[in-house]
Design a protein around this motif. Structure first.
Motif, PDB file in Angstrom:
ATOM      1  N   GLY A 485      76.102  33.605 -19.280  1.00  0.00           N
ATOM      2  CA  GLY A 485      76.932  32.407 -19.315  1.00  0.00           C
ATOM      3  C   GLY A 485      77.915  32.328 -18.167  1.00  0.00           C
ATOM      4  N   SER A 486      78.368  33.492 -17.697  1.00  0.00           N
ATOM      5  CA  SER A 486      79.351  33.485 -16.612  1.00  0.00           C
ATOM      6  C   SER A 486      78.706  33.218 -15.260  1.00  0.00           C
ATOM      7  N   ILE A 487      77.382  33.196 -15.215  1.00  0.00           N
ATOM      8  CA  ILE A 487      76.659  32.797 -14.011  1.00  0.00           C
ATOM      9  C   ILE A 487      76.221  31.342 -14.126  1.00  0.00           C
ATOM     10  N   PHE A 488      75.643  31.004 -15.278  1.00  0.00           N
ATOM     11  CA  PHE A 488      75.093  29.654 -15.451  1.00  0.00           C
ATOM     12  C   PHE A 488      76.179  28.587 -15.553  1.00  0.00           C
ATOM     13  N   LEU A 489      77.140  28.775 -16.454  1.00  0.00           N
ATOM     14  CA  LEU A 489      78.084  27.697 -16.747  1.00  0.00           C
ATOM     15  C   LEU A 489      78.912  27.253 -15.544  1.00  0.00           C
ATOM     16  N   PRO A 490      79.558  28.168 -14.807  1.00  0.00           N
ATOM     17  CA  PRO A 490      80.386  27.688 -13.702  1.00  0.00           C
ATOM     18  C   PRO A 490      79.600  27.198 -12.496  1.00  0.00           C
ATOM     19  N   GLN A 491      78.357  27.669 -12.317  1.00  0.00           N
ATOM     20  CA  GLN A 491      77.622  27.337 -11.100  1.00  0.00           C
ATOM     21  C   GLN A 491      76.518  26.295 -11.300  1.00  0.00           C
ATOM     22  N   TYR A 492      75.933  26.240 -12.487  1.00  0.00           N
ATOM     23  CA  TYR A 492      74.730  25.429 -12.659  1.00  0.00           C
ATOM     24  C   TYR A 492      74.805  24.427 -13.807  1.00  0.00           C
ATOM     25  N   SER A 493      75.999  24.106 -14.269  1.00  0.00           N
ATOM     26  CA  SER A 493      76.143  23.072 -15.289  1.00  0.00           C
ATOM     27  C   SER A 493      77.249  22.105 -14.873  1.00  0.00           C
ATOM     28  N   TYR A 494      77.101  20.872 -15.299  1.00  0.00           N
ATOM     29  CA  TYR A 494      78.043  19.817 -14.902  1.00  0.00           C
ATOM     30  C   TYR A 494      78.209  18.868 -16.083  1.00  0.00           C
ATOM     31  N   ASN A 495      79.459  18.716 -16.545  1.00  0.00           N
ATOM     32  CA  ASN A 495      79.705  17.879 -17.721  1.00  0.00           C
ATOM     33  C   ASN A 495      80.397  16.569 -17.376  1.00  0.00           C
ATOM     34  N   GLY A 496      80.354  16.176 -16.112  1.00  0.00           N
ATOM     35  CA  GLY A 496      81.006  14.939 -15.680  1.00  0.00           C
ATOM     36  C   GLY A 496      82.303  15.174 -14.949  1.00  0.00           C
ATOM     37  N   THR A 497      82.832  16.380 -15.046  1.00  0.00           N
ATOM     38  CA  THR A 497      84.040  16.765 -14.316  1.00  0.00           C
ATOM     39  C   THR A 497      83.674  17.877 -13.348  1.00  0.00           C
ATOM     40  N   HIS A 498      83.978  17.684 -12.069  1.00  0.00           N
ATOM     41  CA  HIS A 498      83.569  18.667 -11.066  1.00  0.00           C
ATOM     42  C   HIS A 498      84.139  20.041 -11.396  1.00  0.00           C
ATOM     43  N   GLY A 499      83.280  21.049 -11.338  1.00  0.00           N
ATOM     44  CA  GLY A 499      83.703  22.423 -11.548  1.00  0.00           C
ATOM     45  C   GLY A 499      83.885  23.120 -10.215  1.00  0.00           C
ATOM     46  N   THR A 500      84.825  24.033 -10.164  1.00  0.00           N
ATOM     47  CA  THR A 500      85.199  24.655  -8.897  1.00  0.00           C
ATOM     48  C   THR A 500      84.020  25.287  -8.174  1.00  0.00           C
ATOM     49  N   PHE A 501      83.144  25.980  -8.899  1.00  0.00           N
ATOM     50  CA  PHE A 501      82.105  26.772  -8.247  1.00  0.00           C
ATOM     51  C   PHE A 501      80.704  26.175  -8.351  1.00  0.00           C
ATOM     52  N   ASN A 502      80.587  24.973  -8.935  1.00  0.00           N
ATOM     53  CA  ASN A 502      79.329  24.236  -8.868  1.00  0.00           C
ATOM     54  C   ASN A 502      79.477  23.322  -7.662  1.00  0.00           C
ATOM     55  N   PHE A 503      79.157  23.849  -6.485  1.00  0.00           N
ATOM     56  CA  PHE A 503      79.591  23.239  -5.232  1.00  0.00           C
ATOM     57  C   PHE A 503      79.062  21.826  -5.006  1.00  0.00           C
ATOM     58  N   SER A 504      77.930  21.468  -5.617  1.00  0.00           N
ATOM     59  CA  SER A 504      77.426  20.103  -5.436  1.00  0.00           C
ATOM     60  C   SER A 504      77.022  19.456  -6.760  1.00  0.00           C
ATOM     61  N   ASP A 505      77.727  19.835  -7.832  1.00  0.00           N
ATOM     62  CA  ASP A 505      77.560  19.203  -9.146  1.00  0.00           C
ATOM     63  C   ASP A 505      76.116  19.206  -9.649  1.00  0.00           C
ATOM     64  N   TYR A 506      75.426  20.331  -9.451  1.00  0.00           N
ATOM     65  CA  TYR A 506      74.062  20.437  -9.989  1.00  0.00           C
ATOM     66  C   TYR A 506      74.115  20.396 -11.513  1.00  0.00           C
ATOM     67  N   ASN A 507      73.092  19.742 -12.112  1.00  0.00           N
ATOM     68  CA  ASN A 507      73.023  19.692 -13.567  1.00  0.00           C
ATOM     69  C   ASN A 507      71.579  19.548 -14.010  1.00  0.00           C
ATOM     70  N   SER A 508      71.253  20.196 -15.116  1.00  0.00           N
ATOM     71  CA  SER A 508      69.939  20.059 -15.746  1.00  0.00           C
ATOM     72  C   SER A 508      70.153  19.975 -17.247  1.00  0.00           C
ATOM     73  N   ASP A 509      69.810  18.835 -17.844  1.00  0.00           N
ATOM     74  CA  ASP A 509      69.970  18.682 -19.289  1.00  0.00           C
ATOM     75  C   ASP A 509      69.144  19.720 -20.047  1.00  0.00           C
ATOM     76  N   ARG A 510      67.952  19.999 -19.529  1.00  0.00           N
ATOM     77  CA  ARG A 510      67.075  20.977 -20.186  1.00  0.00           C
ATOM     78  C   ARG A 510      67.690  22.367 -20.143  1.00  0.00           C
ATOM     79  N   ALA A 511      68.207  22.759 -18.973  1.00  0.00           N
ATOM     80  CA  ALA A 511      68.830  24.077 -18.856  1.00  0.00           C
ATOM     81  C   ALA A 511      70.066  24.165 -19.739  1.00  0.00           C
ATOM     82  N   ASN A 512      70.858  23.099 -19.811  1.00  0.00           N
ATOM     83  CA  ASN A 512      72.050  23.095 -20.659  1.00  0.00           C
ATOM     84  C   ASN A 512      71.684  23.281 -22.131  1.00  0.00           C
ATOM     85  N   GLU A 513      70.610  22.620 -22.554  1.00  0.00           N
ATOM     86  CA  GLU A 513      70.166  22.728 -23.948  1.00  0.00           C
ATOM     87  C   GLU A 513      69.728  24.154 -24.271  1.00  0.00           C
ATOM     88  N   LEU A 514      68.979  24.754 -23.365  1.00  0.00           N
ATOM     89  CA  LEU A 514      68.517  26.122 -23.571  1.00  0.00           C
ATOM     90  C   LEU A 514      69.692  27.099 -23.594  1.00  0.00           C
TER      91      LEU A 514
END
Length: 581
Positions: A485-514
């Motif tokens: 979770g400490s790798i996926f959540l800050p870097q590879y998830s986006y909930n509509g508010t830019h996260g510090t370490f998700n440098f280009s707001d990558y998001n995958s609904d499927r990955a979030n669900e899993l």
């Protein structure tokens, strides 16, 4: 119970661990107190506060001056390194209410070094720490772990976002509003209520951002000069003096009581973190005894190989899950928005010569090719490769074919700034040469270490405006072991508010669900399989190019005794070493 599931996750994380070296010998002498521990680095401690973004190197500083409810012991035993234990909490509680409620009893005698004299840390201080996370001036990069997990925190933060980013209105909001899911029934009891079960919640509480906050800090902007001047510690050390870009000196905290702290012995009288020392010079000072430990330096491969060949017992290793990768900017319109095309990103993945990067970092003793977002020893890691090439040397022809399919038969010109420190310049050149074979012209440019993360790539406007196309970056999990979770959540998830370490707001609904299912399940095997699916889902989109998993080599000066790895900080534990000089 939740605790059994978590323990199983830890065991699975450790089952793939491969130690290159064991920790150095345990010295049998009687520990002695006193002396000044000299820590040598290139950059200074970038943040003193627990709230704003900080580099992973700052974790060791935070260990010395801050305590959290939960932490980890310094140990040469890999199983002990990842075992969560009580710090300010008397013990690790078993959750109730079907895994939704955690109640902690605070240690008595754990004190703030407050201006008016030593003062007991209370449950209100714990809640205040969480309240500061989403202040509108400078928020916590770890907020995403907690915001939609703790009952009422999202609503509290939504209200805080409307407050003017100044001291008085922020202080008024914090004092007038509570987080409904954090209860403080007495001064020594704090209870957290979660929206969904989370098998890693205990580990989240080990983060510095979850540290308590004394009421006095509300009088200052987070990590401002005024905050630093009026620094209040609850750990064994506190700040005596600070010269920017030169030295930070820590001395004993008179309010700290050793009998209340099971994790820190605090043998040395003072700790000096010296900035501006290059890697080779730092190693020379460690070998001569003029320095004791490293701050932000990796041991140069040539030095490490020599020390290994010599059988130097001061060499050791710690498993931290460190990785190196290249982030791809998918939000700018550079090259007509070429990097928004998944085929272009996949071409970059095929083109990368990871074997050359391993060699540039010193060879297989120091790194191994990585093909997913999770490194070895972290839940979810498994051997797979969506962009295979012979001997991990890259497939330029496959990359060129994908570029042609994407409409770029003549290649692309991309901008790649890099951190001008240690092995990073050579790494940037290796990446440049690797991608050139596939038709990518990479313009590389050096950036001072103090600017690279805080001012360049964590500033989202730079991505939007196309200041960079690619950036070589590093990542270490925020806690050891079951830290997917400490790798996926800050870097590879986006909930509509830019996260510090998700440098280009990558998001995958499927990955979030899993990922949500992986975090909630009490079945350890199921959690592993779900995190593996997360990894493959993200890599199919190719928002980053994983390069290598890095083995963390450690070294220390001849006077250092009891050098035990502190896994979250990726170094020996400053608060437990002692000096023979």
């Amino acid at each position: 119970m939740r605790s059994n599931s978590t323990a199983a996750l830890m065991a699975l994380a450790l089952s793939s661990a491969t130690a290159i070296f064991q920790a150095g010998p345990a010295f049998a002498e009687e520990p002695q107190k006193g002396g000044t521990l000299r820590i040598l680095g290139s950059a200074e401690v970038d943040r003193f506060d627990t709230i704003p973004p900080a580099t992973s190197d700052a974790v060791n500083f935070q260990r010395a001056v801050w305590r959290q409810l939960i932490s980890f012991a310094a140990s040469a035993d890999t199983a002990e390194q990842v075992k969560a234990v009580g710090d300010l909490a008397e013990d690790v509680p078993v959750p109730t209410n079907n895994g939704l409620t955690y109640t902690f009893k605070l240690r008595q005698g754990a004190m703030w070094n407050a201006p008016g004299g030593a003062r007991q840390i209370t449950s209100e201080d714990i809640e205040r720490g969480f309240k500061r996370m989403c202040n509108p001036a400078i928020g916590s990069p770890h907020l995403t772990y907690f915001e939609n997990l703790i009952v009422g925190l999202a609503d509290y933060c939504a209200g805080f976002a409307k407050v003017e980013a100044k001291v008085e209105p922020m202080k008024a909001y914090i004092e007038a509003n509570d987080i409904t899911g954090i209860e403080t029934p007495s001064a020594d009891v704090v209870t957290f209520n979660l929206k969904t079960p989370a098998n890693d919640f205990i580990y989240l509480l080990s983060l510095a951002t979850a540290a308590p906050a004394p009421v006095e800090v509300l009088n200052y902007m987070p990590d401002s000069p005024e905050y630093r001047t009026n620094f209040i510690s609850n750990g064994p050390y506190t700040i005596e003096s600070y010269v920017p870009d030169s030295m930070l000196r820590l001395v004993r905290n008179p309010a700290w009581k050793p009998e209340t702290d099971p994790l820190r012995k605090a043998y040395v009288d003072a700790i000096e973190i010296v900035a501006g020392v290059q890697a080779d010079a730092a190693m020379q000072q460690l070998q001569s005894g003029d320095g004791d430990m490293l701050y932000d330096h990796s041991i140069p491969p040539a030095s490490a190989q020599m020390l290994i060949a010599q059988g130097d017992e001061k060499m050791s290793t710690v498993t931290t899950g460190r990785t190196r990768f290249v982030w791809i900017n998918t939000v700018s319109n550079n090259n007509g928005g070429a990097l928004k095309n998944v085929k272009v990103r996949q071409a970059l993945s095929y083109a990368m010569d990871k074997a050359a990067i391993v060699q540039q970092l010193g060879g297989p003793t120091f790194a191994k090719p990585l093909n997913g977002i999770f490194p070895p020893n972290v839940i979810g890691y498994h051997e797979f490769d969506l962009y295979p090439s012979k001997d991990a040397k890259g497939d330029p022809e496959k990359a060129k074919a994908l570029l042609t399919e994407a409409g770029y038969p003549n290649g692309l010109k991309l901008k790649m700034p890099y951190r001008n420190i240690g092995s990073d310049p050579a790494l940037a050149q290796t990446i440049q040469e690797s991608l050139k074979k596939a038709g990518f012209e990479i313009e590389i440019s050096p950036v001072p270490p103090a600017d690279f993360y805080p001012r360049l790539i964590t500033n989202f406007s730079n991505a939007q405006n196309g200041v960079w196309d690619l950036v070589p970056a590093g990542w270490s999990p925020d806690w050891p072991g079951g830290a997917a979770g400490s790798i996926f959540l800050p870097q590879y998830s986006y909930n509509g508010t830019h996260g510090t370490f998700n440098f280009s707001d990558y998001n995958s609904d499927r990955a979030n669900e899993l990922a949500a299912k992986a975090s909630a399940t009490t079945d350890a095997e199921e959690s592993v399989k779900l995190w593996q699916q997360v990894d493959e889902t993200v890599m199919a989109d190719a928002p980053t190019v994983p390069l290598v998993a890095v083995y963390t080599m450690l070294y220390h000066g001849p006077a250092v005794r009891n050098f035990l790895p502190y896994a979250p900080g990726g170094q020996g534990d400053w608060t437990n070493v002692w000096l023979s000089r």
